[in-house]
Design an enzyme around this catalytic site. Structure first.
Site, short mmCIF file in Angstrom:
data_model
loop_
_atom_site.label_atom_id
_atom_site.label_comp_id
_atom_site.label_asym_id
_atom_site.label_seq_id
_atom_site.Cartn_x
_atom_site.Cartn_y
_atom_site.Cartn_z
N GLU A 1 0.83 -1.20 0.00
CA GLU A 1 0.00 0.00 0.00
C GLU A 1 0.87 1.25 0.00
O GLU A 1 1.96 1.28 0.56
CB GLU A 1 -0.94 -0.02 1.20
N CYS B 1 -1.06 6.11 9.90
CA CYS B 1 0.13 5.34 10.28
C CYS B 1 -0.19 3.97 10.83
O CYS B 1 -1.03 3.83 11.71
CB CYS B 1 0.86 6.03 11.42
N1 SAH Z 1 8.95 0.43 9.91
C1 SAH Z 1 9.27 1.79 10.03
C2 SAH Z 1 8.46 2.68 9.12
C3 SAH Z 1 6.99 2.34 8.99
S1 SAH Z 1 6.00 2.52 10.42
C4 SAH Z 1 9.15 2.24 11.48
O1 SAH Z 1 8.60 1.51 12.28
O2 SAH Z 1 9.64 3.32 11.77
C5 SAH Z 1 5.79 4.30 10.45
C6 SAH Z 1 5.39 4.86 11.83
O3 SAH Z 1 4.07 4.45 12.17
C7 SAH Z 1 6.28 4.41 12.95
O4 SAH Z 1 6.72 5.50 13.71
C8 SAH Z 1 5.37 3.54 13.81
O5 SAH Z 1 5.76 3.59 15.16
C9 SAH Z 1 4.02 4.16 13.55
N2 SAH Z 1 2.87 3.29 13.79
C10 SAH Z 1 2.77 1.97 13.58
N3 SAH Z 1 1.55 1.53 13.92
C11 SAH Z 1 0.86 2.59 14.37
C12 SAH Z 1 -0.49 2.79 14.85
N4 SAH Z 1 -1.34 1.78 14.93
N5 SAH Z 1 -0.86 4.03 15.20
C13 SAH Z 1 0.00 5.06 15.09
N6 SAH Z 1 1.25 4.96 14.62
C14 SAH Z 1 1.68 3.73 14.28
#
Ligand code: SAH
Ligand code: SF4
Length: 409
Positions: free
Chosen positions: A105, A390
């Site tokens: 996605e 996110c």
């Molecule tokens: N794998 C990388 C990049 C993708 S995730 C990483 O973890 O940094 C991108 C961001 O989304 C990260 O900061 C992660 O902590 C956040 N994230 C993941 N799941 C989430 C959720 N359910 N709600 C809010 N942020 C979330």
């Protein structure tokens, strides 16, 4: 567990998709087919500047050569948008299919996302304000020429993810495979083509669109480092300057050490998400491999450029990491670093043992950090209704969101 992924790479000697190959490989390819070297440049220009969708569109190449390429089994090979969902806030989420049928996605956020710019310095705020003012004057004069002044594309780096953060929906997919450089950069090309975005200034396009990229979609970019950084190099050719890109990592140390040595690199965001190892371990098991102290140590060797800050992302999980005591611990961890904090209110997912903190806790947490002199922003959730915010990038095919109608394009 983390290194199980098959390393997906592309090379010019094996016929297949051309999108993703850098200039030296394209040049070697055309030479191998008894063509002059400049045809490599023409291919490069067509793939990355014009973003052609098929070999037939490359009018600079003689028809016979295009036919030869096809007969040899070469294609442009841009990934394809197969489903799209649009949010009430104009965010669009795409399901993008790769040649082997795997899907990821990608998200388009018109007008960007203030919190995701990855910088947040005052200079950047001022630059942005000035840009918006200039653009609105120009748009008033010729609205058709300014369909999108500024947009952010959120790009995936892997099919699924191996890191297994407990609050993240992507984690539930497990890891299926790495994306190639062409598949990472190709998501951007496919989305830009959909919106007919013209990059790069020219006489016909004096005010090009400002596109920001965030590598914050599905996957952990630093567990697919070589392909991720090769994609960055291709994207700079399109051209999107690396200063407009931000990569987010959950804290993969070898990746951070490699990243520190790059001369062409995006800005860095790090998903800290907790103020001590105990809490972090419970929500991000990767902490057992590299704890917070080791992570901060590794970050300290990155040579930050002028006006560059490291962004710490901190997903606020009600009752788990959102108290003022946690805020104080966080301040103690990062004080003295050139950084800012992006607070992200947890986006809920089905059957997950977390809850969103109350608004009062979010603003108290933010105020506490700001009072300590550290910039802290609350990230505006985008496209929540289509599960595009996110961590909500779970594949549509597996769990279609109920709130909007999905259209097949
Ligand atoms: N794998 C990388 C990049 C993708 S995730 C990483 O973890 O940094 C991108 C961001 O989304 C990260 O900061 C992660 O902590 C956040 N994230 C993941 N799941 C989430 C959720 N359910 N709600 C809010 N942020 C979330
Ligand atoms: Fe992977 Fe990032 Fe989700 Fe963690 S937050 S599981 S690293 S995509």
């Amino acid at each position: 567990m983390l290194n199980k992924t098959k390393d997906e790479t592309q090379n010019a000697l094996t016929p297949g998709p051309l999108f993703g190959l850098p200039l030296p490989e394209l040049t070697a390819l055309v030479k191998g087919l008894n063509q002059p070297a400049y045809r490599g440049k023409q291919l490069h220009e067509a793939l990355y500047r014009q973003r052609v969708a098929s070999l037939d569109e490359i009018s600079t190449l003689p028809t016979e050569f295009r036919e030869l390429l096809k007969a040899e089994g070469y294609t442009v090979g841009l990934p394809e948008i197969v489903q799209t969902a649009r949010s009430i806030d104009d965010t669009e989420r795409y399901l993008i299919r790769m040649a082997d049928g795997e899907t990821v996605e990608t998200v388009w956020m018109p007008d960007g996302d203030g919190g995701e710019r990855g910088d947040g310095s005052q200079a950047a705020e001022e630059e942005e304000k000035e840009e918006q003012e200039n653009n609105s004057i120009a748009a008033e004069q010729n609205p058709a020429a300014f369909p999108y002044r500024r947009s952010t594309i959120c790009v995936s780096s892997q099919v699924g993810c191996a890191v297994n953060c407990q609050f993240c929906l992507t984690a539930k997919l497990g890891i299926r495979r790495n994306l190639t450089a062409g598949e990472i950069a190709g998501q951007v090309a496919a989305v830009l083509n959909r919106h007919r975005v013209e990059l790069g200034s020219s006489r016909g396009n004096p005010t090009p669109a400002r596109i920001n990229l965030v590598f914050m979609g599905m996957g952990e970019p630093f567990l697919n480092y070589a392909n991720f950084i090769a994609a960055v190099r291709l994207l700079t050719q399109m051209p999107i300057p690396e200063s407009r890109m931000t990569v987010s990592t959950s804290g993969i140390l070898p990746g951070i050490l490699d990243f520190a040595k790059e001369t062409v690199r995006p800005k860095l965001a790090v998903s800290l998400n907790a103020s001590n190892d105990q809490v972090r371990e419970s929500i991000m098991p990767i902490t057992r491999k590299w704890n917070i102290a080791a992570l901060l140590d590794a970050l300290s060797i990155i040579p930050l450029r002028n006006r560059e800050w490291i962004t710490f992302e901190y997903v606020l999980l009600g009752g788990i990491n959102d108290s003022l005591q946690h805020a104080d611990e966080l301040i103690a961890l990062v004080s003295g670093m050139r950084c800012k904090i992006n607070l992200i209110v947890w986006n809920s997912g089905p059957n997950m043992p977390f809850h969103e903190p109350p608004q009062s806790a979010v603003s108290a947490f933010q105020k506490r950090i700001i009072a300590a002199g550290i910039p802290a922003y609350i990230r505006r959730p985008r496209g929540r209704d289509i599960y595009a915010a996110c961590g909500q990038l779970k594949r549509t095919v597996e769990q279609p969101p109920q709130l909007v109608e999905l259209t097949t394009v």
